[in-house]
Design a protein around this motif. Structure first.
Motif, mmCIF file in Angstrom:
data_model
loop_
_atom_site.group_PDB
_atom_site.id
_atom_site.type_symbol
_atom_site.label_atom_id
_atom_site.label_comp_id
_atom_site.label_asym_id
_atom_site.label_seq_id
_atom_site.Cartn_x
_atom_site.Cartn_y
_atom_site.Cartn_z
ATOM 1 N N ASP A 166 0.211 -3.162 -4.232
ATOM 2 C CA ASP A 166 -0.828 -2.151 -4.350
ATOM 3 C C ASP A 166 -2.032 -2.709 -3.970
ATOM 4 N N SER A 167 -2.678 -2.325 -3.175
ATOM 5 C CA SER A 167 -3.819 -3.166 -2.746
ATOM 6 C C SER A 167 -5.061 -3.383 -3.910
ATOM 7 N N LYS A 168 -4.982 -2.552 -5.049
ATOM 8 C CA LYS A 168 -5.929 -2.943 -6.168
ATOM 9 C C LYS A 168 -5.786 -4.235 -6.600
ATOM 10 N N CYS B 193 -3.323 2.357 7.328
ATOM 11 C CA CYS B 193 -2.705 2.501 5.973
ATOM 12 C C CYS B 193 -2.688 4.000 5.640
ATOM 13 N N ALA B 194 -2.207 4.558 4.774
ATOM 14 C CA ALA B 194 -1.912 5.951 4.483
ATOM 15 C C ALA B 194 -2.283 6.384 3.084
ATOM 16 N N MET B 195 -2.370 7.765 3.131
ATOM 17 C CA MET B 195 -2.997 8.488 1.682
ATOM 18 C C MET B 195 -1.675 9.105 1.020
ATOM 19 N N GLU C 130 5.412 4.573 -5.780
ATOM 20 C CA GLU C 130 5.135 3.196 -5.893
ATOM 21 C C GLU C 130 4.602 2.575 -4.883
ATOM 22 N N SER C 131 3.585 1.983 -4.717
ATOM 23 C CA SER C 131 2.964 1.443 -3.410
ATOM 24 C C SER C 131 3.930 0.023 -2.910
ATOM 25 N N GLY C 132 3.934 -0.117 -1.673
ATOM 26 C CA GLY C 132 4.437 -1.342 -1.198
ATOM 27 C C GLY C 132 5.985 -1.811 -1.425
ATOM 28 N N HIS D 223 -2.025 -1.914 5.042
ATOM 29 C CA HIS D 223 -2.632 -2.098 4.008
ATOM 30 C C HIS D 223 -2.791 -0.990 3.059
ATOM 31 N N GLY D 224 -3.031 -1.280 1.743
ATOM 32 C CA GLY D 224 -3.457 -0.021 0.812
ATOM 33 C C GLY D 224 -4.797 0.270 1.316
ATOM 34 N N THR D 225 -5.024 1.717 0.970
ATOM 35 C CA THR D 225 -6.612 2.298 1.247
ATOM 36 C C THR D 225 -7.445 1.809 0.211
ATOM 37 N N ASP D 226 -6.962 1.509 -0.837
ATOM 38 C CA ASP D 226 -8.213 1.271 -2.089
ATOM 39 C C ASP D 226 -8.992 -0.019 -1.695
ATOM 40 N N THR D 227 -8.380 -1.080 -1.030
ATOM 41 C CA THR D 227 -9.331 -2.184 -0.689
ATOM 42 C C THR D 227 -8.867 -2.557 0.548
ATOM 43 N N GLY E 215 0.960 -1.147 -0.055
ATOM 44 C CA GLY E 215 0.062 0.071 -0.118
ATOM 45 C C GLY E 215 0.928 1.282 0.157
ATOM 46 N N THR E 216 0.209 2.379 -0.073
ATOM 47 C CA THR E 216 0.905 3.641 -0.233
ATOM 48 C C THR E 216 1.636 3.897 1.207
ATOM 49 N N ILE E 217 1.016 3.388 2.236
ATOM 50 C CA ILE E 217 1.718 3.507 3.657
ATOM 51 C C ILE E 217 3.373 3.003 3.373
HETATM 52 N N1 DAS Z 1 -1.588 2.443 -3.397
HETATM 53 C C1 DAS Z 1 -3.201 2.291 -3.301
HETATM 54 C C2 DAS Z 1 -3.337 1.098 -2.397
HETATM 55 O O1 DAS Z 1 -2.327 0.303 -2.311
HETATM 56 C C3 DAS Z 1 -3.729 3.422 -2.453
HETATM 57 C C4 DAS Z 1 -3.065 3.666 -0.923
HETATM 58 O O2 DAS Z 1 -2.787 2.567 -0.261
HETATM 59 O O3 DAS Z 1 -3.406 4.769 -0.632
HETATM 60 O O4 DAS Z 1 -4.509 0.827 -2.164
#
Ligand code: DAS
Length: 325
Positions: free
Chosen positions: A61-63, A119-121, A32-34, A93-97, A16-18
């Motif tokens: 990336d939680s997508k 998580c984090a934005m 880049e996430s993760g 975790h990513g925010t998206d899911t 995730g973004t965090i």
């Molecule tokens: N990068 C996206 C995700 O992993 C968004 C986030 O984490 O904020 O869900």
């Protein structure tokens, strides 16, 4: 203040973004996430958290969240929860899911020890990164005397898994529990527990072994009704020759769960060929209601994203029961 935590806390990272790192020094919003592991994130917390253990379940990336990572996460969670020396589990975790994952872990509860997701934005190296404070808050909430169930910590609030939704792309107002009470809120820098998790109706889910042994996530599609929509999309779904059979359809109906009369024929056809049809509402909050006079499918008291998870779990449960016969 150096917050000493005596009992062990297990931190499970999924990306995730965090855990994101910006791609170019010039623009912290292109990242880049993760990229970072869970242990790297603790450095940013700059507290002396002795008794922390880390496990990177994934760095995505939680997508891209789905069955294989959910299985690894659940396995790691069950193992951590079974240990006497563990006080609770934090999951990054990513925010998206995160709302889907939180719902899934809630469905497999009741967990003896609290599960606090965060998580984090903004990415970890953003000048105004919000991950460190969210992670610090998650670690401290874990040890609140009333902490229980699965919740999501973001920007000084803790949301029950059943109610949390990502409702905004705004960096600091991304999550809400709608009409439901928060699990907890930081007031004057301290967590104040607000409500216990809502007991949900008994969910039809597979056994833990059944879930962990599943080889495919049942294909569930989500269709949102809107003014001017046709039923051709549904027809296309039903008629498509695809390698994974359509097994469930979540309809996010307008208002209390309404959809145009022209959809009834297609929904009838879906049900006749064995597709489970659940009716939710596209409204951000509130559930599909009887007064919408849905004639097809069954109403579900969940927003569409969680309804898709719940429907897939119920289908896995049916598969498990069938294979046990
Ligand atoms: N990068 C996206 C995700 O992993 C968004 C986030 O984490 O904020 O869900």
């Amino acid at each position: 203040m150096s917050l000493k935590i005596n009992a062990k806390t297990v931190v499970l990272g999924t990306g995730g973004t965090i855990a994101g790192i910006r791609k170019s020094p010039g623009n912290p919003d292109i990242y880049e996430s993760g990229r970072l592991g869970a242990a790297d994130l603790i450095d940013s917390v700059s507290e002396d958290y002795s008794g922390l253990e880390f496990q990177d379940v994934a760095q995505i990336d939680s997508k891209n969240m789905g069955l294989p990572i959910w299985q690894s996460l659940l396995k790691a969670l069950v193992q951590a929860q079974s240990r006497q020396d563990v006080a609770g589990v934090v999951i990054t975790h990513g925010t998206d899911t995160i709302e889907e994952t939180a719902y899934l872990l809630h469905a497999f509860g009741l967990w003896p020890k609290p599960v606090v997701m965060t998580c984090a934005m903004r990415p970890a190296d953003h000048p105004m990164a919000d991950g460190p404070v969210n992670l610090r808050d998650a670690l401290s909430l874990l040890h609140h005397a009333q902490a229980q169930g699965v919740c999501v910590v973001f920007n000084g609030q803790a949301h029950h898994a059943l109610h949390v939704q990502k409702i905004s792309t705004d960096p600091l107002k991304a999550f809400s529990s709608g009409f439901a009470s928060l699990a907890a809120e930081k007031i004057n820098g301290k967590w104040v527990w607000q409500s216990t998790p809502t007991a949900t109706a008994k969910l039809d889910i597979p056994s833990l072994a059944g879930f962990l042994g599943a080889t495919q996530w049942p294909r569930v599609e989500w269709l949102t009704h809107h003014a001017g929509s046709s039923s051709e999309m549904m027809e296309a779904l039903l008629n498509a020759q695809s390698h994974t059979r359509l097994r469930g359809l979540v309809i996010a109906g307008t208002g209390a769960g309404t959809y145009k009369d022209a959809w009834n024929d297609s929904l009838q056809k879906a049900i006749e060929v064995g597709v489970a049809v659940w009716i939710s509402s596209r409204c951000a909050w509130g559930n599909a209601l009887p007064q919408a006079h849905q004639t097809m499918g069954q109403r579900v008291d969940l927003p569409p994203a969680k309804a898709c998870v719940a429907l897939a779990l119920s289908l896995l449960s049916q598969d498990e029961k069938k294979s046990a016969l």
